[in-house]
Scaffold this motif. Sequence first.
Motif, PDB file in Angstrom:
ATOM      1  N   THR A  73      19.856 -24.629 -33.148  1.00 20.54           N
ATOM      2  CA  THR A  73      20.962 -23.675 -32.998  1.00 20.54           C
ATOM      3  C   THR A  73      20.861 -22.535 -33.992  1.00 20.54           C
ATOM      4  O   THR A  73      21.844 -21.849 -34.254  1.00 20.54           O
ATOM      5  CB  THR A  73      22.310 -24.396 -33.166  1.00 20.54           C
ATOM      6  OG1 THR A  73      22.350 -25.016 -34.459  1.00 20.54           O
ATOM      7  CG2 THR A  73      22.487 -25.448 -32.087  1.00 20.54           C
ATOM      8  N   GLY A  74      19.699 -22.316 -34.566  1.00 22.16           N
ATOM      9  CA  GLY A  74      19.525 -21.234 -35.523  1.00 22.16           C
ATOM     10  C   GLY A  74      19.418 -21.754 -36.936  1.00 22.16           C
ATOM     11  O   GLY A  74      19.602 -22.940 -37.215  1.00 22.16           O
ATOM     12  N   VAL A  75      19.119 -20.836 -37.857  1.00 23.08           N
ATOM     13  CA  VAL A  75      18.892 -21.201 -39.252  1.00 23.08           C
ATOM     14  C   VAL A  75      20.224 -21.257 -40.001  1.00 23.08           C
ATOM     15  O   VAL A  75      21.033 -20.322 -39.940  1.00 23.08           O
ATOM     16  CB  VAL A  75      17.937 -20.188 -39.916  1.00 23.08           C
ATOM     17  CG1 VAL A  75      17.819 -20.455 -41.399  1.00 23.08           C
ATOM     18  CG2 VAL A  75      16.564 -20.254 -39.252  1.00 23.08           C
ATOM     19  N   VAL A  76      20.446 -22.384 -40.705  1.00 26.01           N
ATOM     20  CA  VAL A  76      21.657 -22.565 -41.497  1.00 26.01           C
ATOM     21  C   VAL A  76      21.265 -22.977 -42.907  1.00 26.01           C
ATOM     22  O   VAL A  76      20.142 -23.412 -43.160  1.00 26.01           O
ATOM     23  CB  VAL A  76      22.598 -23.622 -40.878  1.00 26.01           C
ATOM     24  CG1 VAL A  76      23.048 -23.204 -39.501  1.00 26.01           C
ATOM     25  CG2 VAL A  76      21.919 -24.981 -40.838  1.00 26.01           C
ATOM     26  N   ILE A  77      22.212 -22.851 -43.839  1.00 27.12           N
ATOM     27  CA  ILE A  77      21.985 -23.175 -45.247  1.00 27.12           C
ATOM     28  C   ILE A  77      23.001 -24.229 -45.652  1.00 27.12           C
ATOM     29  O   ILE A  77      24.206 -24.064 -45.426  1.00 27.12           O
ATOM     30  CB  ILE A  77      22.128 -21.918 -46.123  1.00 27.12           C
ATOM     31  CG1 ILE A  77      21.127 -20.847 -45.675  1.00 27.12           C
ATOM     32  CG2 ILE A  77      21.913 -22.263 -47.596  1.00 27.12           C
ATOM     33  CD1 ILE A  77      21.298 -19.523 -46.389  1.00 27.12           C
TER      34      ILE A  77
END
Length: 665
Positions: A170-174
């Motif tokens: 679902t995309g790049v997260v931190i």
Amino acid sequence: MRTWCEGAIRRCGMLLLAGLGLAGMSAARAASLDPAMLPKIQAATFEVVQAKPAGDPLSYERPLPLEQLPYQERTDKYYSIGTAFAIGHNRYVTAGHVLLAGADSLWGPPELRDAAGRVYPIGKIEKFSLGKDFVVFTLAQPPAGDAALAIETSPALNQVVYAVGNALGTGVVIRDGLYTSDTPEQENGAWKWMRFSAAASPGNSGGPLLDKDGKLIGVVLMKSANENLNYALPIHEVLDAPAGRAVMESRLAYQLDLFDTIQNGQLKAQFALPAGLGDFYREFQSRMDANSDAQLKALLAKESANLFPNGAGSARLLHQQTQLNGFPTLIVRGSDGEWRRVGEQTQYFALDGNGYVATGGVARNGLVRLRRPDGMAAATFYGDAKSRMDLLARTGMFQRAVAGEKVKITSLGKPVRESTHVDRWQRSWRIGVWPLPYANAFVVTYSLPVPDGSVMLVRFTPPSHEHDTMLDLDEISSFVHVTYQGTLAQWKDFLGNPALQPAALRNIRIGFDYDRRFSYASQRVAFSYPSSLQPVKPDNLLWLGFRFFLDGGKPVWDVGDVDIWKDSASDDHNNVNVQRYVAPPPGLDDDLSSRWRKLSERQYPYNAVARYENDLMMINAVVAPAGPPSTVLYTAFYGTAGTQPQADMKGKLDLLTKDMRVTEH
């Protein structure tokens, strides 16, 4: 099958993706990363993706309910498999096992995708380590700008850290946590893992681990087996690794599904870089395949003295009475050192025209007995792999799960590869490889022609494991125990095609003249009988009980039992039987010794006296070779439904034994 004992890579899963199984891990709470750093971090971090298959060779019973999938999943043209990041101008890093997901893949090659959805093909591989599980590479056309992460090679313990990566596609997260400890790598402690508590999800593999200031300190690679802690490779291990070289060092193990012994070994290989992605995969795979070849050879050499039919653990199976089995079994060695036949039919699927599919399995290997439908021509069945596989698919044994629904696969199409393998006993197996693009997997089948159809070994495997799978099945095929059975009409088709037959049948002559006579002759025994003993009809059911035994001290695979049933109806078991027995070695088994004594002394039930059991009249006699006492004896048997006088039964038995000759000693 090759397995990995240590290291980050796990090559034995059904789908070799970057998923680490890290979902649901708790993270230590900490202060948020400076928002001013986020744009640069996001610009330097990418999803690793593979293009979904462009076509599908499979056929389905109904349209796939793709419209029921979540919007992103059904509209995305790519599978998201991991994370990568920039460490300099056109220099990128990801996990080695993320890159290896593309080896021989049925999906597109691994590529990078940025937050705007732009996709960048990989250019050259510059560094690679199998043991440390990382790769450094370039892009063929890198994005504009020089976004790269600042690097810290000496991070402090117990500080706040941030795991950056692709969360479940679902995309790049931190996400934040703590850098808790350094842990020696498992093989010899040559370097240390960083352990941290920041949460990570499937797809985080290959992503950056950042310190409290947003500087790169490690590469996220794997999870702890027993704790809510994850592993990262210190970034200095990547930077200090030799440039222009792919290093393949890892502890490996090889095991066959025949016994418990494991062949442990150390892979040590290198090859020059930089290399394009295709060349890299070829160089890597060739060394892995060569290592598997060597490990299997070493394993078999280690086991040679006790590998069936050698060793004391084989004796009982070599001397037991011949077993007739409608379903194939696999000969394996138990923990007690004894070799035995295992594998039972677990499912049965009826087909039109008296055909059927029976299935079972042993370990990773499916076992199948496929009876050819009466309406299918023998030439089509034996000559067309697609037709055989379509019969299996017709049962519903292949299904694809979509949006919670299971849709039956009705055809796998044509195999992408076909070949043959001749096993130790000179049985010719037809090999077929079918792709399952949606699963990035192959179905590999080894099909042995038999009079009524085929006996099959089946295995599902990742594309990069095709070589290993075929190494395994080449060896395992020699341990398949199978009875050759079929009606006389089916035997006529089978005997008319020598290419289908095992070498042992070339020394056997089977003749039948409907309504007149049946005959059988081999280098061991010959007999015949007229239709007045038992009618000789096209629907007589002939079973040849092939088995393994010693001949002059050498192992052979040959017929130990000939059984001709009057017909295949379940309520009419009239039959003629000729069976081979051999003297057991002293001390092997009291039951075997007792049977041999009865045979040698012509005791009941081998005394040519009729008996009535289970609604059948039966009569047995012993036939021995001419000359001095022999270690080999044969029995002649006749059975018929209902009650019959002794004289009539003896007369039938005499018809069977009149021309019977035993020619082995």
